[in-house]
Each structure stands twice: as structure tokens, then as C-alpha cells.
Design a protein around this motif. Structure first.
Motif, short mmCIF file in Angstrom:
data_model
loop_
_atom_site.label_atom_id
_atom_site.label_comp_id
_atom_site.label_asym_id
_atom_site.label_seq_id
_atom_site.Cartn_x
_atom_site.Cartn_y
_atom_site.Cartn_z
N ALA A 12 0.80 -1.28 -0.08
CA ALA A 12 0.12 0.08 -0.22
C ALA A 12 0.91 1.46 0.04
O ALA A 12 0.82 1.99 -0.80
CB ALA A 12 -1.09 -0.26 1.34
N GLU A 32 9.03 3.70 8.43
CA GLU A 32 8.61 2.19 8.43
C GLU A 32 9.28 1.60 9.75
O GLU A 32 10.11 2.04 10.17
CB GLU A 32 9.48 1.29 7.39
CG GLU A 32 9.59 -0.18 7.46
CD GLU A 32 8.25 -0.60 7.85
OE1 GLU A 32 7.30 -0.47 6.77
OE2 GLU A 32 7.83 -1.61 8.55
N ASN A 40 4.79 -7.29 4.62
CA ASN A 40 4.73 -8.97 4.91
C ASN A 40 5.09 -9.61 3.57
O ASN A 40 5.30 -10.83 3.76
CB ASN A 40 3.30 -9.21 5.34
CG ASN A 40 3.05 -8.96 6.76
OD1 ASN A 40 3.87 -8.49 7.41
ND2 ASN A 40 1.66 -8.89 7.02
N PRO A 57 4.44 -17.58 3.08
CA PRO A 57 4.39 -17.84 1.69
C PRO A 57 3.69 -16.98 0.86
O PRO A 57 2.39 -16.70 1.24
CB PRO A 57 4.01 -19.38 1.38
CG PRO A 57 3.22 -19.60 2.50
CD PRO A 57 3.80 -18.87 3.59
N HIS A 58 4.22 -16.18 0.18
CA HIS A 58 3.41 -15.38 -0.68
C HIS A 58 3.45 -15.44 -2.28
O HIS A 58 4.54 -15.60 -2.80
CB HIS A 58 3.94 -13.79 -0.60
CG HIS A 58 3.41 -13.02 0.54
ND1 HIS A 58 3.64 -13.69 2.03
CD2 HIS A 58 2.75 -12.00 0.94
CE1 HIS A 58 3.15 -12.89 2.87
NE2 HIS A 58 2.38 -12.02 2.03
N ILE A 59 2.44 -15.95 -2.91
CA ILE A 59 2.23 -16.26 -4.50
C ILE A 59 1.39 -15.19 -4.89
O ILE A 59 0.48 -14.88 -4.57
CB ILE A 59 1.47 -17.61 -4.45
CG1 ILE A 59 2.29 -18.60 -3.96
CG2 ILE A 59 1.23 -17.60 -5.97
CD1 ILE A 59 1.75 -19.24 -2.49
N ARG A 357 -4.30 -3.34 4.66
CA ARG A 357 -4.83 -4.55 5.34
C ARG A 357 -4.95 -4.05 6.94
O ARG A 357 -5.88 -4.29 7.37
CB ARG A 357 -4.17 -5.89 5.09
CG ARG A 357 -2.97 -5.81 5.86
CD ARG A 357 -2.07 -6.97 5.73
NE ARG A 357 -0.92 -6.87 6.64
CZ ARG A 357 -0.70 -7.11 7.87
NH1 ARG A 357 -1.56 -7.98 8.50
NH2 ARG A 357 0.40 -6.79 8.58
N TYR A 364 -6.62 -8.38 2.47
CA TYR A 364 -6.22 -8.20 1.32
C TYR A 364 -5.52 -9.09 0.56
O TYR A 364 -4.29 -9.23 1.23
CB TYR A 364 -5.58 -6.75 1.07
CG TYR A 364 -6.72 -5.66 1.16
CD1 TYR A 364 -7.70 -5.41 -0.10
CD2 TYR A 364 -6.53 -4.53 1.63
CE1 TYR A 364 -8.47 -4.26 -0.20
CE2 TYR A 364 -7.61 -3.35 1.80
CZ TYR A 364 -8.16 -3.19 0.67
OH TYR A 364 -9.18 -2.20 0.50
N MET A 366 -2.40 -9.47 -2.48
CA MET A 366 -1.45 -8.25 -2.89
C MET A 366 -2.21 -7.76 -3.72
O MET A 366 -2.14 -6.30 -4.02
CB MET A 366 -0.23 -9.09 -3.04
CG MET A 366 0.60 -9.70 -1.96
SD MET A 366 2.30 -10.40 -2.34
CE MET A 366 1.85 -11.96 -3.20
#
Ligand SMILES: Cc1cc2nc3c(=O)[nH]c(=O)nc-3n(C[C@H](O)[C@H](O)[C@H](O)COP(=O)(O)OP(=O)(O)OC[C@H]3O[C@@H](n4cnc5c(N)ncnc54)[C@H](O)[C@@H]3O)c2cc1C
Length: 386
Positions: A12, A32, A40, A57-59, A357, A364, A366
Motif C-alpha cells: 500500500a 517504516e 509482509n 508464503p506469498h504467491i 490491510r 487483502y 497483494m
């Protein structure tokens, strides 16, 4: 000195910063709290030289071409279609539970009867939320619904949320479907993958602009003071006339005036294993066994080649402010009024934009948060900043 202040360097904050710097040629300060950018989605190489996703894990997956094209300015892609298996009574079956899963757990004659009934009742290539399937009148489909509910959904939900399904908002439980299809992919979106050199590298390129300065390791309240009654913003004790984009927790912004909003947190346990591969697919869910919910092997997601591999086990736990990380908002009736009260306060501040989020207290993916950030920039910031 700065025209805009942004709190948080996740998707964001970073997307809006890039738009302001490139499109408006204005100066942005990102503050930050963590020691790194990327929120994240942050990833890094571990001691074994394997790229891991430090916050799980981020896909990346999206139907939105504009979002895919936007990110593609900053990264090439490792094309990857995520697959998940779930262990049911010792057998690994595709998740979401689909027609192939039927044939893994039932004898062929029963599976084919259920397949026929599912297609007749709902059509092919359709995702039916498990709670909707449970409402069916057909005895066989009811049996199937109860089976999937018990074996795939119930214990996973209890572990993940620490709550009974009926105590969760329908938007959470409604996301768990039976997929009437033989497509074993977890997502069906047109665009899917992971950034070729990782998320952090992609964020470095998004923020690579002389108009953007990033201050890490700093809670914004150390240097920014906002009077929520008068909307006056002070930056390092001086009046700040620009706009603030806030992507941190909404309740923290208002000093928990209406109480803390609940979140679910996760304890990630990483393991390096001295073998080339650990499991068949990216993620294996354990709905009924062990205390963790799932195991992910990163090399599937990133396409990295290495003689060792790295996995992460996820243990869901309650969120305790100051102790662990708020990951998933727990929306339910008991916090509906508090959230509504916070949102009323948000509407009274027209020099602060709440996005993401934590700031919207909203789950949300990504792509959705990027789409939202681009929309807020185009509709609110671009017009007032030109
Ligand atoms: C375990 C897990 C797995 C996920 N997997 C996927 C996936 O596979 N695919 C997908 O599309 N989405 C996935 N997501 C969702 C994805 O992480 C979010 O969509 C994305 O992170 C939202 O970006 P954001 O900028 O809103 O929030 P964040 O990434 O959380 O960024 C907010 C930033 O604000 C900073 N901040 C907070 N408070 C302050 C403060 N007081 N002062 C200064 N800075 C502050 C935080 O440190 C953080 O860096 C997953 C989420 C989780 C939790």
C-alpha cells in the motif's frame, strides 16, 4: 522538505510513494517501523542461500491486467501456478477439494456418482462454498459436504482461527470452496507467479527514486504528531501541510480509543533440509494432524535450484500487541461496532488516507491492495496534487 508522509513500506505505502514520486514529481518520506521495506511480502536469503518469505508464503496472482502490468515494470517473473495438497486420513488430495480429490478418497463407483451429481446440481468449473454445499437436499451430496466439512474445513479453521466456523464472518468461511473441476491449481487467475529476483528486490526498484526517502526502524509516532480533533499534523515538531498516507493499524492510529481490534497471528518455524526436495508441491495442509496448519517448501514457489531446501511450518496463535505480528483481522459481530466507530473518525480526517490491510482492517491479497493504492492515487491524490 517533504510533500507527503507515508506510514508503512508494504504494498500500500510503496505503490503510492512510487506514483507520487514519478507522476507528481513530489517528495515523499516513508516511515517504516521494521528494519526493512516490503511489509509482509519481505523475502531474504537464509544461511543456506535459499530465498525464503520471512512472513509466510506469498504467491502473486491476479485477474487485473493493470496490476500485473504495473508490477512488471519493476520485475521479471518466475511463472508459477501454486498447488496445495491436504492430508486426509493419511492420503494427500488436491486442495481446494475437487473432482480429482473425490477419486483419491472414495472408491471409483462412489466418486463417479458424486461427480455426476455435483455437475448436475452446480455445473462444471464452479466453486461452491462448503457452507452452501452443506445446505443441499440430496443425501449423497450432503454426505460429501459433511465429509469435506469434517475432514478438510473444520479442524483447519479451528487451528487457523482458534474459533468455531459459526463465530467467524461469512467472508472468511465463504472463501473455502469445493471446486467442481479437475484443475489442481490453487488459483485460477490469468496472471500468476513470483518476482524473479524476489519481492524485496522488486520493492527496491519500486522505491528507487530520488524523490523517495525511506526511514526504517522508526515508529511514525516518534516523529509525527496528529491531532485527530483538528487534523493538524506536526512533523518533527513543525507544522506539516501535506497529506499523510497511513497503512499501519487503524486502532493504533487513534490510540485504541474504542479498544483493540483482534487479529490472528502466526508463529513461523523455518527449517533447512539437506536434500534437494522435501514435498511434491508448494504447500501441504494438515487439517487434522499436528499443531501446525501447513508446510510450504519455498523452492517450488521461487523456482530456485539448490542442493538444499527450506520449509516453513505455520502455527497459528492469538495476536498479542507488542509480542507478535498482527496478520489476519478477525472480523465478527463483537468488533463490528468498534470498527464502525474508527471508520467514522477516519472520514473526519481529509488530509489522511487510510489504505491497506491494517489501516482498513480488511484481508487483502497483494493484487487487491495494489489495485486499491492505484485507485486512491488516481482518484484522490493525483487530482489534489497537480
Ligand atoms: C501468512 C500470509 C500469507 C499471505 N500470502 C499471500 C499470497 O500468497 N498472495 C497474496 O496475494 N497475498 C498474500 N498475503 C496478503 C499480503 O501479505 C497483503 O496483501 C499485503 O501484505 C498487504 O500490504 P499492506 O501494505 O496493506 O500491509 P503490510 O505488508 O503489512 O505493510 C504495512 C507496513 O506498515 C508498517 N507499520 C505498521 N505500523 C507502523 C507504525 N506504527 N509506524 C511505521 N510503520 C508501521 C508495517 O511494519 C508494515 O511494513 C498473505 C498474508 C499473510 C499474513
Amino acid at each position: 522538505m517533504f510533500d507527503y508522509i507515508i506510514v508503512g513500506s508494504g504494498f500500500a505505502g510503496s505503490v503510492i510513494a512510487e506514483r507520487i514520486a514519478n507522476q507528481l514529481q513530489k517528495r515523499v518520506l516513508i516511515i517504516e517501523k521494521r528494519q526493512h521495506i516490503a511489509g509482509n511480502a519481505f523475502d531474504s536469503y537464509n544461511e543456506a542461500g535459499i530465498l525464503v518469505h520471512n512472513y509466510g508464503p506469498h504467491i502473486f496472482h491476479t485477474k487485473i491486467k493493470e496490476v500485473w502490468d504495473y508490477l512488471s515494470q519493476f520485475t521479471d517473473w518466475n511463472i508459477y501456478h501454486h498447488q496445495v495438497l491436504g492430508v486426509i486420513d493419511g492420503v494427500k488430495v488436491p486442495i481446494p477439494f475437487n473432482i480429482n480429490s473425490l477419486y483419491e478418497v472414495f472408491p471409483k463407483s462412489i466418486a463417479s456418482k458424486l461427480e455426476e451429481k455435483l455437475i448436475q446440481s452446480f455445473g462444471y468449473n464452479v466453486k461452491v462454498p462448503i457452507l452452501k454445499l452443506k445446505e443441499t437436499e440430496d443425501e449423497d451430496l450432503k454426505y460429501l459436504a459433511d465429509f469435506v466439512y469434517e475432514k478438510v474445513f473444520l479442524n483447519y479453521t479451528l487451528k487457523q482461527w482458534g474459533l468455531q466456523p459459526e463465530d467467524l464472518d461469512a467472508s472468511v468461511t465463504g472463501r473455502v470452496p469445493v471446486y467442481i473441476s479437475r484443475d489442481n491449481r490453487y488459483f485460477q487467475d490469468r496472471y500468476q507467479g513470483t518476482p524473479k529476483f524476489g519481492y524485496t528486490k522488486m520493492f527496491e526498484r519500486i522505491l528507487d527514486n530520488e524523490n523517495i526517502k525511506v526511514l526504517t526502524n522508526t515508529d511514525y509516532k516518534e516523529i509525527v504528531d496528529i491531532n485527530t480533533n483538528t487534523s493538524e499534523i506536526k512533523f518533527m515538531n513543525n507544522k506539516f501541510d501535506g497529506q499523510l498516507i497511513y497503512t499501519g493499524p487503524i486502532d493504533y492510529f487513534f490510540d485504541y480509543k474504542y479498544g483493540e481490534l483482534p487479529y490472528r497471528s502466526i508463529n513461523f518455524k523455518f527449517n533447512d533440509i539437506h536434500q534437494a526436495s522435501y514435498q511434491q508441491v508448494g504447500t501441504v495442509n494438515y487439517p487434522n494432524d499436528y499443531d501446525f496448519t501447513r508446510i510450504t517448501e519455498f523452492k517450488h514457489l521461487t523456482g530456485q535450484r539448490n542442493e538444499s531446501t527450506s520449509i516453513v511450518k505455520e502455527f497459528s496463535e492469538a495476536y498479542i500487541p507488542g509480542v507478535n505480528v498482527p496478520y489476519y483481522p478477525i472480523k465478527n459481530d463483537s468488533n463490528f461496532d468498534n470498527l464502525k466507530n474508527y471508520k467514522t473518525l477516519v472520514r473526519q480526517l481529509d488530509n489522511v488516507h487510510f489504505i491497506g490491510r491494517l489501516a482498513e482492517y480488511q484481508y487483502y491479497d497483494m493484487d487487491a491492495v495494489i489495485a486499491k493504492a492505484l485507485r486512491v492515487f488516481n482518484e484522490k491524490i493525483l487530482k489534489s496534487g497537480e
